[in-house]
Write a protein that holds these residues in place. Structure first.
Motif, PDB file in Angstrom:
ATOM      1  N   TRP A  91      38.776 -20.622 -23.310  1.00 26.74           N
ATOM      2  CA  TRP A  91      39.031 -22.279 -23.423  1.00 26.74           C
ATOM      3  C   TRP A  91      38.194 -23.208 -22.440  1.00 26.74           C
ATOM      4  CZ3 TRP A  91      42.972 -25.173 -25.869  1.00 26.74           C
ATOM      5  CH2 TRP A  91      44.329 -23.809 -26.538  1.00 26.74           C
ATOM      6  N   GLN A  92      37.592 -24.493 -23.413  1.00 27.53           N
ATOM      7  CA  GLN A  92      37.535 -25.617 -22.179  1.00 27.53           C
ATOM      8  C   GLN A  92      37.693 -26.341 -22.467  1.00 27.53           C
ATOM      9  OE1 GLN A  92      33.725 -23.651 -22.393  1.00 27.53           O
ATOM     10  NE2 GLN A  92      34.572 -22.789 -23.917  1.00 27.53           N
ATOM     11  N   TYR A  93      37.962 -27.401 -21.370  1.00 22.02           N
ATOM     12  CA  TYR A  93      38.380 -28.483 -20.339  1.00 22.02           C
ATOM     13  C   TYR A  93      37.490 -29.546 -20.239  1.00 22.02           C
ATOM     14  CZ  TYR A  93      42.307 -24.764 -20.090  1.00 22.02           C
ATOM     15  OH  TYR A  93      43.700 -23.532 -20.330  1.00 22.02           O
ATOM     16  N   GLY A  94      38.277 -30.775 -20.256  1.00 22.21           N
ATOM     17  CA  GLY A  94      36.896 -32.136 -19.671  1.00 22.21           C
ATOM     18  C   GLY A  94      37.919 -33.123 -19.035  1.00 22.21           C
ATOM     19  N   GLY A  95      37.658 -33.603 -18.734  1.00 23.67           N
ATOM     20  CA  GLY A  95      38.137 -34.931 -18.282  1.00 23.67           C
ATOM     21  C   GLY A  95      37.466 -36.502 -18.336  1.00 23.67           C
ATOM     22  N   THR A  96      37.946 -37.367 -18.501  1.00 28.33           N
ATOM     23  CA  THR A  96      36.838 -38.583 -18.673  1.00 28.33           C
ATOM     24  C   THR A  96      37.697 -39.860 -18.165  1.00 28.33           C
ATOM     25  OG1 THR A  96      35.651 -37.824 -21.140  1.00 28.33           O
ATOM     26  CG2 THR A  96      35.828 -39.948 -20.307  1.00 28.33           C
ATOM     27  N   LEU A  97      36.382 -40.405 -16.972  1.00 29.71           N
ATOM     28  CA  LEU A  97      37.220 -41.482 -16.865  1.00 29.71           C
ATOM     29  C   LEU A  97      36.122 -42.562 -17.176  1.00 29.71           C
ATOM     30  CD1 LEU A  97      38.262 -43.353 -15.194  1.00 29.71           C
ATOM     31  CD2 LEU A  97      37.242 -42.216 -13.585  1.00 29.71           C
ATOM     32  N   GLY A  98      36.836 -43.903 -17.839  1.00 29.57           N
ATOM     33  CA  GLY A  98      35.997 -44.841 -18.594  1.00 29.57           C
ATOM     34  C   GLY A  98      36.469 -46.255 -18.556  1.00 29.57           C
ATOM     35  N   PHE A  99      35.444 -46.912 -18.411  1.00 29.55           N
ATOM     36  CA  PHE A  99      35.602 -48.699 -19.015  1.00 29.55           C
ATOM     37  C   PHE A  99      34.942 -49.159 -20.006  1.00 29.55           C
ATOM     38  CE2 PHE A  99      34.406 -52.920 -17.840  1.00 29.55           C
ATOM     39  CZ  PHE A  99      35.347 -53.206 -17.728  1.00 29.55           C
ATOM     40  N   ASN A 100      35.882 -49.649 -20.885  1.00 28.71           N
ATOM     41  CA  ASN A 100      35.992 -50.607 -22.658  1.00 28.71           C
ATOM     42  C   ASN A 100      35.388 -51.766 -22.053  1.00 28.71           C
ATOM     43  OD1 ASN A 100      34.887 -49.693 -25.314  1.00 28.71           O
ATOM     44  ND2 ASN A 100      36.360 -51.614 -25.176  1.00 28.71           N
ATOM     45  N   LYS A 101      34.711 -52.910 -22.530  1.00 27.78           N
ATOM     46  CA  LYS A 101      35.581 -54.487 -22.403  1.00 27.78           C
ATOM     47  C   LYS A 101      34.308 -54.846 -23.536  1.00 27.78           C
ATOM     48  CE  LYS A 101      34.298 -58.484 -19.055  1.00 27.78           C
ATOM     49  NZ  LYS A 101      36.256 -58.028 -19.830  1.00 27.78           N
ATOM     50  N   ASP A 102      34.626 -55.649 -24.473  1.00 27.62           N
ATOM     51  CA  ASP A 102      33.955 -56.587 -25.054  1.00 27.62           C
ATOM     52  C   ASP A 102      33.616 -57.906 -24.179  1.00 27.62           C
ATOM     53  OD1 ASP A 102      35.154 -55.536 -27.294  1.00 27.62           O
ATOM     54  OD2 ASP A 102      37.024 -56.752 -27.116  1.00 27.62           O
ATOM     55  N   LEU A 103      32.440 -57.965 -24.888  1.00 26.51           N
ATOM     56  CA  LEU A 103      31.118 -59.116 -23.786  1.00 26.51           C
ATOM     57  C   LEU A 103      30.947 -60.297 -24.834  1.00 26.51           C
ATOM     58  CD1 LEU A 103      28.164 -56.848 -23.138  1.00 26.51           C
ATOM     59  CD2 LEU A 103      30.157 -56.908 -21.854  1.00 26.51           C
ATOM     60  N   GLY A 104      31.880 -60.177 -25.603  1.00 25.36           N
ATOM     61  CA  GLY A 104      31.262 -61.115 -25.979  1.00 25.36           C
ATOM     62  C   GLY A 104      32.364 -60.967 -27.623  1.00 25.36           C
ATOM     63  N   ALA A 105      32.963 -62.109 -28.626  1.00 24.03           N
ATOM     64  CA  ALA A 105      33.020 -62.282 -29.725  1.00 24.03           C
ATOM     65  C   ALA A 105      32.142 -60.675 -31.103  1.00 24.03           C
ATOM     66  CB  ALA A 105      33.459 -63.952 -30.516  1.00 24.03           C
ATOM     67  N   LYS A 106      31.115 -60.610 -30.572  1.00 26.81           N
ATOM     68  CA  LYS A 106      30.632 -59.419 -30.904  1.00 26.81           C
ATOM     69  C   LYS A 106      30.002 -58.410 -31.027  1.00 26.81           C
ATOM     70  CE  LYS A 106      30.272 -62.445 -35.785  1.00 26.81           C
ATOM     71  NZ  LYS A 106      29.114 -63.045 -36.721  1.00 26.81           N
ATOM     72  N   THR A 107      30.288 -58.461 -29.021  1.00 23.99           N
ATOM     73  CA  THR A 107      29.453 -57.005 -28.680  1.00 23.99           C
ATOM     74  C   THR A 107      30.364 -56.648 -27.397  1.00 23.99           C
ATOM     75  OG1 THR A 107      28.979 -58.984 -27.298  1.00 23.99           O
ATOM     76  CG2 THR A 107      27.361 -58.978 -28.452  1.00 23.99           C
ATOM     77  N   ASP A 108      30.171 -55.630 -26.862  1.00 18.79           N
ATOM     78  CA  ASP A 108      31.114 -55.223 -26.534  1.00 18.79           C
ATOM     79  C   ASP A 108      30.234 -53.843 -25.778  1.00 18.79           C
ATOM     80  OD1 ASP A 108      31.596 -52.184 -27.708  1.00 18.79           O
ATOM     81  OD2 ASP A 108      31.332 -53.632 -29.303  1.00 18.79           O
ATOM     82  N   ILE A 109      30.699 -53.059 -24.865  1.00 15.72           N
ATOM     83  CA  ILE A 109      30.148 -51.670 -23.682  1.00 15.72           C
ATOM     84  C   ILE A 109      31.099 -50.819 -23.555  1.00 15.72           C
ATOM     85  CG2 ILE A 109      30.499 -53.259 -21.315  1.00 15.72           C
ATOM     86  CD1 ILE A 109      27.503 -52.460 -20.268  1.00 15.72           C
ATOM     87  N   ASN A 110      31.103 -50.041 -23.426  1.00 19.27           N
ATOM     88  CA  ASN A 110      31.812 -48.598 -22.861  1.00 19.27           C
ATOM     89  C   ASN A 110      31.256 -47.755 -21.624  1.00 19.27           C
ATOM     90  OD1 ASN A 110      33.145 -46.918 -23.135  1.00 19.27           O
ATOM     91  ND2 ASN A 110      33.736 -46.620 -25.352  1.00 19.27           N
ATOM     92  N   LEU A 111      31.248 -47.595 -20.449  1.00 23.41           N
ATOM     93  CA  LEU A 111      30.776 -46.311 -19.824  1.00 23.41           C
ATOM     94  C   LEU A 111      31.320 -45.448 -19.643  1.00 23.41           C
ATOM     95  CD1 LEU A 111      29.875 -49.364 -17.062  1.00 23.41           C
ATOM     96  CD2 LEU A 111      28.591 -48.533 -18.675  1.00 23.41           C
ATOM     97  N   SER A 112      31.013 -44.672 -19.124  1.00 18.50           N
ATOM     98  CA  SER A 112      31.848 -42.752 -19.033  1.00 18.50           C
ATOM     99  C   SER A 112      31.540 -42.102 -18.149  1.00 18.50           C
ATOM    100  CB  SER A 112      32.900 -42.727 -20.080  1.00 18.50           C
ATOM    101  OG  SER A 112      31.555 -42.153 -20.712  1.00 18.50           O
ATOM    102  N   TYR A 113      32.535 -41.247 -17.522  1.00 16.72           N
ATOM    103  CA  TYR A 113      32.068 -40.038 -16.555  1.00 16.72           C
ATOM    104  C   TYR A 113      32.675 -39.130 -16.903  1.00 16.72           C
ATOM    105  CZ  TYR A 113      30.570 -36.762 -13.217  1.00 16.72           C
ATOM    106  OH  TYR A 113      29.485 -34.842 -13.256  1.00 16.72           O
ATOM    107  N   SER A 114      32.074 -37.915 -17.681  1.00 17.98           N
ATOM    108  CA  SER A 114      32.427 -37.082 -18.651  1.00 17.98           C
ATOM    109  C   SER A 114      32.765 -35.165 -17.296  1.00 17.98           C
ATOM    110  CB  SER A 114      32.813 -36.156 -18.994  1.00 17.98           C
ATOM    111  OG  SER A 114      33.745 -37.716 -20.306  1.00 17.98           O
ATOM    112  N   GLN A 115      34.031 -34.918 -16.901  1.00 14.73           N
ATOM    113  CA  GLN A 115      33.366 -33.514 -15.774  1.00 14.73           C
ATOM    114  C   GLN A 115      33.785 -32.271 -16.878  1.00 14.73           C
ATOM    115  OE1 GLN A 115      31.881 -33.164 -13.067  1.00 14.73           O
ATOM    116  NE2 GLN A 115      31.472 -31.290 -12.844  1.00 14.73           N
TER     117      GLN A 115
END
Length: 276
Positions: A91-115
């Motif tokens: 079996w394989q397991y993973g955990g992720t912590l991330g952050f998603n945000k709209d920067l404007g009406a048509k732009t966004d950013i997503n940051l994350s780290y997984s182990q």
């Protein structure tokens, strides 16, 4: 021995990193408004594994289950369990912590780290403690929604990747049986990066092979067509992908191929109040 590594590496890059959108239908009150967190449950099946456009000459299907908590602030965490349907693969397991945000009406950013971890022992050393970080910037311009993504795979040797995706979301105006929303989003992705991950595969490598692992080169392109049927907080998605690996070393037996799968998801809204 190679399959233990190659299948494990799939987990790193098949793990879900959703680009979550904020819900807009909140109800304003005199001093507070309603906002929502979400718990997202999903299970999926895929008829063949893939890593960076590579199947390494193997044909192994898989099932996985994910549990995500998405805060209205854009912070999210996800845990995943993946089972490859071949005897002897752990079996394989993973955990992720991330952050998603709209920067404007048509732009966004997503940051994350997984182990990522494996259950039990593996014949391949170096895969028990893999980390994966990514930063994605998205922009809707004209007809397309495009992203550029920077990824880093942490292990004994570090790999770096860049990919660019371009897609367009379509939704039918009329609901099927007056209840089911049908949507689809064709997407094209081009990926490039380094290839140090080959060192963990148990391959019989030559000096000539390893000398090119640090080179930044095109790794694959793929075209994908997911079709989603949504009713309430349920989504059933069917997906077809055509994957073309590029710049393969002589020892890698990967092929161009179609991959098919489906995913069932359920979102649980958790209503909260937020001061204006």
């Amino acid at each position: 021995m190679k399959n233990h590594l190659l299948v494990f590496l799939l987990v790193v890059f098949s793990f879900g990193f959703p680009s979550m959108a904020q819900e807009n239908d909140t109800t304003e009150q005199e001093s507070k408004k309603e906002v929502y967190d979400f718990i997202l449950l999903s299970s999926r099946y895929q008829n063949a594994f893939n890593f960076l456009g590579r199947d390494f000459g193997a044909d192994i299907d898989l099932v996985s289950t994910d549990l995500m908590y998405y805060f209205n602030s854009g912070i999210y965490f996800n845990i995943s369990a993946i089972k490859f349907l071949q005897e002897g693969l752990p079996w394989q397991y993973g955990g992720t912590l991330g952050f998603n945000k709209d920067l404007g009406a048509k732009t966004d950013i997503n940051l994350s780290y997984s182990q990522f971890l494996i259950d039990g022992q593996s014949e391949v050393t170096g895969i028990q403690d893999l980390g994966f970080a990514q930063a994605t910037f998205g922009c809707e311009w004209g007809f397309l929604y495009s992203t550029i993504q920077f990824q880093t795979l942490f292990n004994e040797r570090t790999d770096y990747f860049i990919n660019s995706s371009h897609s367009r979301y379509f939704e039918f105006d009329q609901k099927l049986f007056k209840k089911i929303t049908i949507s689809f989003e064709p997407k094209f992705t081009l990926m490039s990066g380094t290839s140090e991950f080959y060192r963990m595969g148990g391959f019989d490598l030559t000096v000539e092979d390893t000398s090119s692992f640090q080179n930044f080169q095109l790794l694959n392109w793929e075209a994908m067509l997911p079709i989603t049927f949504g009713i309430g907080y349920w989504d059933l998605e069917f997906q077809a992908r055509y994957i073309n690996p590029l710049n393969l070393p002589n020892f890698d037996e990967s092929n161009n191929r179609f991959i098919f799968g489906f995913q069932l998801s359920y979102a649980i809204p958790i209503k909260k109040t937020k001061s204006k």
